[in-house]
Motif scaffolding. Structure first.
Motif, PDB file in Angstrom:
ATOM      1  N   LYS A  20      92.290  41.528  65.454  1.00 30.62           N
ATOM      2  CA  LYS A  20      93.575  41.022  65.934  1.00 30.62           C
ATOM      3  C   LYS A  20      93.449  39.528  66.205  1.00 30.62           C
ATOM      4  CE  LYS A  20      96.134  44.883  68.027  1.00 30.62           C
ATOM      5  NZ  LYS A  20      97.376  44.549  67.297  1.00 30.62           N
ATOM      6  N   MET A  21      94.391  38.746  65.677  1.00 33.88           N
ATOM      7  CA  MET A  21      94.413  37.304  65.870  1.00 33.88           C
ATOM      8  C   MET A  21      95.509  36.935  66.870  1.00 33.88           C
ATOM      9  SD  MET A  21      92.043  36.645  63.645  1.00 33.88           S
ATOM     10  CE  MET A  21      92.102  34.847  63.546  1.00 33.88           C
ATOM     11  N   THR A  22      95.325  35.826  67.573  1.00 35.28           N
ATOM     12  CA  THR A  22      96.368  35.358  68.486  1.00 35.28           C
ATOM     13  C   THR A  22      97.510  34.700  67.727  1.00 35.28           C
ATOM     14  OG1 THR A  22      95.206  33.257  68.764  1.00 35.28           O
ATOM     15  CG2 THR A  22      94.722  34.999  70.362  1.00 35.28           C
ATOM     16  N   SER A  23      97.216  34.233  66.517  1.00 38.81           N
ATOM     17  CA  SER A  23      98.228  33.630  65.643  1.00 38.81           C
ATOM     18  C   SER A  23      97.750  33.792  64.210  1.00 38.81           C
ATOM     19  CB  SER A  23      98.423  32.150  65.982  1.00 38.81           C
ATOM     20  OG  SER A  23      97.207  31.436  65.850  1.00 38.81           O
ATOM     21  N   TYR A  78      83.161  40.488  52.860  1.00 38.28           N
ATOM     22  CA  TYR A  78      83.809  39.992  51.645  1.00 38.28           C
ATOM     23  C   TYR A  78      82.905  38.969  50.986  1.00 38.28           C
ATOM     24  CZ  TYR A  78      87.741  42.280  53.843  1.00 38.28           C
ATOM     25  OH  TYR A  78      88.536  43.221  54.436  1.00 38.28           O
ATOM     26  N   THR A  79      83.225  38.627  49.735  1.00 38.38           N
ATOM     27  CA  THR A  79      82.492  37.608  49.000  1.00 38.38           C
ATOM     28  C   THR A  79      83.480  36.914  48.065  1.00 38.38           C
ATOM     29  OG1 THR A  79      80.514  37.206  47.665  1.00 38.38           O
ATOM     30  CG2 THR A  79      81.802  39.169  47.124  1.00 38.38           C
ATOM     31  N   PHE A  80      82.963  36.027  47.203  1.00 39.66           N
ATOM     32  CA  PHE A  80      83.805  35.341  46.233  1.00 39.66           C
ATOM     33  C   PHE A  80      83.448  35.824  44.825  1.00 39.66           C
ATOM     34  CE2 PHE A  80      83.732  32.260  49.743  1.00 39.66           C
ATOM     35  CZ  PHE A  80      85.102  32.086  49.937  1.00 39.66           C
ATOM     36  N   ASP A  81      84.481  36.031  44.003  1.00 37.87           N
ATOM     37  CA  ASP A  81      84.219  36.382  42.612  1.00 37.87           C
ATOM     38  C   ASP A  81      83.983  35.115  41.790  1.00 37.87           C
ATOM     39  OD1 ASP A  81      86.715  35.273  41.931  1.00 37.87           O
ATOM     40  OD2 ASP A  81      87.709  37.216  41.706  1.00 37.87           O
ATOM     41  N   GLY A  82      83.878  35.262  40.482  1.00 38.84           N
ATOM     42  CA  GLY A  82      83.554  34.127  39.626  1.00 38.84           C
ATOM     43  C   GLY A  82      84.628  33.064  39.561  1.00 38.84           C
ATOM     44  N   SER A  83      85.836  33.372  40.025  1.00 41.13           N
ATOM     45  CA  SER A  83      86.928  32.382  40.070  1.00 41.13           C
ATOM     46  C   SER A  83      87.219  31.928  41.494  1.00 41.13           C
ATOM     47  CB  SER A  83      88.198  33.002  39.452  1.00 41.13           C
ATOM     48  OG  SER A  83      87.980  33.381  38.116  1.00 41.13           O
ATOM     49  N   TRP A  84      86.296  32.199  42.419  1.00 47.30           N
ATOM     50  CA  TRP A  84      86.416  31.807  43.826  1.00 47.30           C
ATOM     51  C   TRP A  84      87.585  32.496  44.531  1.00 47.30           C
ATOM     52  CZ3 TRP A  84      82.361  29.892  46.117  1.00 47.30           C
ATOM     53  CH2 TRP A  84      81.454  29.166  45.372  1.00 47.30           C
ATOM     54  N   ASN A  85      87.924  33.689  44.071  1.00 48.06           N
ATOM     55  CA  ASN A  85      88.865  34.521  44.806  1.00 48.06           C
ATOM     56  C   ASN A  85      88.080  35.415  45.760  1.00 48.06           C
ATOM     57  OD1 ASN A  85      91.250  33.717  43.251  1.00 48.06           O
ATOM     58  ND2 ASN A  85      90.321  34.872  41.585  1.00 48.06           N
ATOM     59  N   VAL A  86      88.641  35.673  46.942  1.00 46.35           N
ATOM     60  CA  VAL A  86      87.993  36.574  47.889  1.00 46.35           C
ATOM     61  C   VAL A  86      88.016  37.997  47.330  1.00 46.35           C
ATOM     62  CG1 VAL A  86      88.089  37.571  50.206  1.00 46.35           C
ATOM     63  CG2 VAL A  86      88.579  35.134  49.873  1.00 46.35           C
ATOM     64  N   ALA A  87      86.869  38.674  47.418  1.00 43.08           N
ATOM     65  CA  ALA A  87      86.739  40.043  46.906  1.00 43.08           C
ATOM     66  C   ALA A  87      85.952  40.865  47.933  1.00 43.08           C
ATOM     67  CB  ALA A  87      86.013  40.047  45.561  1.00 43.08           C
ATOM     68  N   PRO A  88      86.165  42.185  47.971  1.00 41.02           N
ATOM     69  CA  PRO A  88      85.436  43.016  48.938  1.00 41.02           C
ATOM     70  C   PRO A  88      83.964  43.158  48.571  1.00 41.02           C
ATOM     71  CG  PRO A  88      86.760  44.385  47.488  1.00 41.02           C
ATOM     72  CD  PRO A  88      87.124  42.960  47.168  1.00 41.02           C
ATOM     73  N   LEU A  89      83.112  43.282  49.599  1.00 36.54           N
ATOM     74  CA  LEU A  89      81.689  43.538  49.385  1.00 36.54           C
ATOM     75  C   LEU A  89      81.283  44.761  50.206  1.00 36.54           C
ATOM     76  CD1 LEU A  89      79.102  42.752  47.982  1.00 36.54           C
ATOM     77  CD2 LEU A  89      78.645  41.106  49.810  1.00 36.54           C
ATOM     78  N   LEU A  90      81.081  44.609  51.508  1.00 33.06           N
ATOM     79  CA  LEU A  90      80.857  45.779  52.353  1.00 33.06           C
ATOM     80  C   LEU A  90      82.172  46.438  52.740  1.00 33.06           C
ATOM     81  CD1 LEU A  90      77.962  44.558  54.673  1.00 33.06           C
ATOM     82  CD2 LEU A  90      77.827  46.148  52.754  1.00 33.06           C
ATOM     83  N   ALA A  91      83.250  45.665  52.740  1.00 29.70           N
ATOM     84  CA  ALA A  91      84.571  46.262  52.917  1.00 29.70           C
ATOM     85  C   ALA A  91      84.920  47.077  51.680  1.00 29.70           C
ATOM     86  CB  ALA A  91      85.611  45.177  53.149  1.00 29.70           C
ATOM     87  N   LYS A  92      85.669  48.142  51.891  1.00 25.96           N
ATOM     88  CA  LYS A  92      86.044  49.010  50.772  1.00 25.96           C
ATOM     89  C   LYS A  92      86.985  48.294  49.819  1.00 25.96           C
ATOM     90  CE  LYS A  92      87.426  53.820  50.032  1.00 25.96           C
ATOM     91  NZ  LYS A  92      87.848  55.071  50.729  1.00 25.96           N
ATOM     92  N   ASP A  93      87.902  47.519  50.396  1.00 23.80           N
ATOM     93  CA  ASP A  93      88.896  46.790  49.616  1.00 23.80           C
ATOM     94  C   ASP A  93      89.361  45.605  50.446  1.00 23.80           C
ATOM     95  OD1 ASP A  93      90.665  46.127  47.572  1.00 23.80           O
ATOM     96  OD2 ASP A  93      91.336  48.193  47.300  1.00 23.80           O
ATOM     97  N   LEU A  94      90.296  44.832  49.914  1.00 21.91           N
ATOM     98  CA  LEU A  94      90.894  43.777  50.717  1.00 21.91           C
ATOM     99  C   LEU A  94      91.648  44.408  51.886  1.00 21.91           C
ATOM    100  CD1 LEU A  94      92.170  41.350  47.918  1.00 21.91           C
ATOM    101  CD2 LEU A  94      90.169  41.072  49.406  1.00 21.91           C
ATOM    102  N   PRO A  95      91.774  43.715  53.009  1.00 17.77           N
ATOM    103  CA  PRO A  95      92.356  44.338  54.199  1.00 17.77           C
ATOM    104  C   PRO A  95      93.860  44.535  54.084  1.00 17.77           C
ATOM    105  CG  PRO A  95      91.992  42.008  54.591  1.00 17.77           C
ATOM    106  CD  PRO A  95      91.392  42.307  53.250  1.00 17.77           C
ATOM    107  N   THR A  96      94.349  45.417  54.922  1.00 17.57           N
ATOM    108  CA  THR A  96      95.790  45.534  55.129  1.00 17.57           C
ATOM    109  C   THR A  96      96.163  44.573  56.257  1.00 17.57           C
ATOM    110  OG1 THR A  96      95.767  47.857  54.469  1.00 17.57           O
ATOM    111  CG2 THR A  96      97.673  47.085  55.725  1.00 17.57           C
ATOM    112  N   ILE A  97      97.099  43.663  55.978  1.00 17.95           N
ATOM    113  CA  ILE A  97      97.465  42.637  56.953  1.00 17.95           C
ATOM    114  C   ILE A  97      98.891  42.911  57.432  1.00 17.95           C
ATOM    115  CG2 ILE A  97      97.679  40.152  57.384  1.00 17.95           C
ATOM    116  CD1 ILE A  97      95.798  39.706  55.011  1.00 17.95           C
ATOM    117  N   SER A  98      99.098  42.861  58.732  1.00 18.89           N
ATOM    118  CA  SER A  98     100.418  43.130  59.303  1.00 18.89           C
ATOM    119  C   SER A  98     101.418  42.052  58.877  1.00 18.89           C
ATOM    120  CB  SER A  98     100.340  43.173  60.831  1.00 18.89           C
ATOM    121  OG  SER A  98      99.903  41.913  61.340  1.00 18.89           O
ATOM    122  N   GLU A  99     102.699  42.361  59.001  1.00 21.31           N
ATOM    123  CA  GLU A  99     103.743  41.432  58.570  1.00 21.31           C
ATOM    124  C   GLU A  99     103.690  40.106  59.316  1.00 21.31           C
ATOM    125  OE1 GLU A  99     107.677  42.971  58.500  1.00 21.31           O
ATOM    126  OE2 GLU A  99     107.176  44.698  57.251  1.00 21.31           O
TER     127      GLU A  99
END
Length: 506
Positions: free
Chosen positions: A141-144, A59-80
């Motif tokens: 996978k994160m522990t929290s 990932y990288t940052f766009d011009g407004s400092w939002n996270v954006a995909p770079l080598l990733a195809k898109d932003l990730p799918t995050i579990s509930e």
């Protein structure tokens, strides 16, 4: 007649619509020689500026400092529950050695990042596993829940860089030859003279429009030369004479030298960042909290900033860790800022039983404002009763010495204001300064686990207060950064870490 010749020439070049021509050599003056070309192992800006052209992240940052995909195809799918990240990779991406990017490369690289990178270490104990899910997908996978994870993966500084798995070493060994997926690759390197980047012919750019570091990265220049120029005035004069197309980190007083120039112009980054006094909590004099409090009480931040920048259009005396206008701005704890009270400092030193052991300040003149601040501070600290030892070295040596806690009590650095506070690794016990206490650690753990924006802002206010109470690290103030570029150069957006892949020269 001249107008006709100009139109005919432009038509012959196929560039009637624009006066800028891509290609050519872009010469960039930087503050010194990068001591590594592996951005995973360094937090130095000079390393980030160079290596971001060669090595990429998920990932990288766009011009407004939002996270954006770079080598990733898109932003990730995050579990509930916020603990599982499914990341699809772009297909068809290759490294400059000709090998294809796949999930094995990502897993090997991120596992190394968690072990050896200062920012990777801050999250390592929260990562349960990194697993390949087929050739083009990865699961983390994160522990929290860990709110800053994507910002950490996007940052080019202590970067979660992606390398071919074949070159990722075991343990702490360095990478001998850095290989990346970026638009450029390393060419000729003449130490202390220049480092050449040349286009990687197999580069596969994103298709979305360029937006800050996100979107399509081009290959505008035929060659980018990063030239180490430790003396700031030499960087200025080289820019004015036309020797350089771009110069990083210029002294404030050079603004008036650049403004009337017919070849160069100043680039002022407003509310750029903050000078930092990093405190050694692992060893030495400042492991004593009362002596740290004496240090904070004695420092005259207004005088230090004036000495460093000379004109208040370049700085602001401000103790809040983020300026007004940022969502992280808070005044909690700032009553301890800019006390400038040598009598109070002397009383605290007496209470601590200070025995005259030298306070070792590690700094460099390659960032001249660091040195000027230290000079003023030295006088104030000595007036309060400290004995001060100034260790003035080049920036590469400072980078090496600060890794050994036996060699310093304070080192001086600076940082841009970062979009996510957790990108400042000094908050975490695993950082180079080793700051840890139960209350602060508990608050920081709650901050990184919290996903509610309003609750995170309240927790950050507590963190700022605890930083002042325990003197974890010291902010000197706010400053505007001065860069310079040739009037013939285009396509370089103002940035703390300027990049040149879309640059063009008239």
């Amino acid at each position: 007649m001249l107008k006709s010749v100009t139109v005919i020439l432009a038509a012959a070049l196929g560039s009637v619509a624009t006066p800028s021509l891509a290609g050519g050599v872009v010469n960039v003056a930087i503050v010194g020689e990068p001591d590594t070309l592996d951005p995973m192992v360094s937090t130095k800006d000079v390393v980030s500026i160079v290596t971001q052209h060669v090595v990429e992240t998920l990932y990288t940052f766009d011009g407004s400092w939002n996270v954006a995909p770079l080598l990733a195809k898109d932003l990730p799918t995050i579990s509930e529950d916020g603990k599982t990240y499914d990341i699809a990779l772009r297909e068809g991406v290759t490294f400059s050695d000709g090998s294809k990017l796949d999930s094995a490369d990502v897993v090997a690289s991120l596992e190394r990042w968690l072990k050896i990178a200062s920012r990777g270490k801050t999250v390592a104990d929260k990562v349960e596993s990194i697993t390949a899910k087929g050739p083009d997908a990865v699961e983390i996978k994160m522990t929290s829940p860990y709110a800053p994870l994507l910002s950490l993966l996007a940052f080019s500084n202590s970067a979660a860089a992606i390398y071919p798995s074949e070159i990722v070493p075991k343990g702490d060994a360095p990478i001998d030859k850095v290989i990346g997926t970026g638009p450029y690759k390393y060419g000729k390197h003449v130490p202390d003279q220049y480092l050449q980047l040349v286009p990687f012919k197999g580069f596969v750019p994103r298709k979305d429009p360029a937006n800050g570091g996100a979107g399509k990265r081009g290959q505008g220049p035929d060659e980018i030369r990063f030239i180490p120029v430790p003396d700031p005035n030499t960087r200025v004069e080289g820019l004015v004479s036309g020797q350089f197309d771009f110069a990083d980190s210029l002294p404030a007083e050079s603004y008036d030298r650049l403004e009337p120039s017919d070849k160069a112009k100043p680039v002022l980054l407003k509310d750029f960042g903050w000078p930092v006094w990093a405190i050694n909590h692992k060893a030495g004099l400042l492991t004593n909290k009362t002596i740290r409090q004496a240090l904070l009480a004695a420092l005259p931040f207004d005088d230090m900033l004036y000495a460093a920048f000379g004109d208040d259009k370049f700085f602001k005396v401000d103790g809040a860790l983020y300026p007004e206008g940022w969502k992280w701005h808070t005044e909690e704890g700032t009553e301890a800022y800019n006390q400038n009270d040598p009598s109070k400092a002397a009383e605290l030193l007496k209470e601590a039983g200070y025995d005259g052991k030298p306070l070792r300040i590690l700094t460099s003149r390659q960032y001249e404002f660091h040195y000027k601040m230290a000079e003023v501070a030295k006088q104030a600290l000595e007036a309060a009763g400290f004995k001060v030892q100034m260790d003035v070295v080049d920036w590469a040596t400072l980078g090496q010495r600060r890794n050994d806690p036996a060699l310093w009590d304070i080192y001086i650095t600076h940082s841009p204001f970062l979009p996510e506070p957790a990108l400042t690794d000094m908050w975490f016990p695993a950082s180079r300064i080793g700051w840890s206490n139960p209350q602060k650690d508990k608050t920081v753990d709650a901050f990184v686990a919290e996903t509610d924006p309003a609750k995170r802002e309240k927790l950050f206010a507590e963190m700022q207060k605890e930083n002042y109470d325990d003197v974890g690290f010291i902010k000197v103030g706010n400053f505007n950064a001065l860069l310079g570029e040739a009037k013939t150069l285009g396509g370089v957006p103002p940035s703390p870490w300027p990049y040149f892949w879309n640059a063009s020269k008239k």
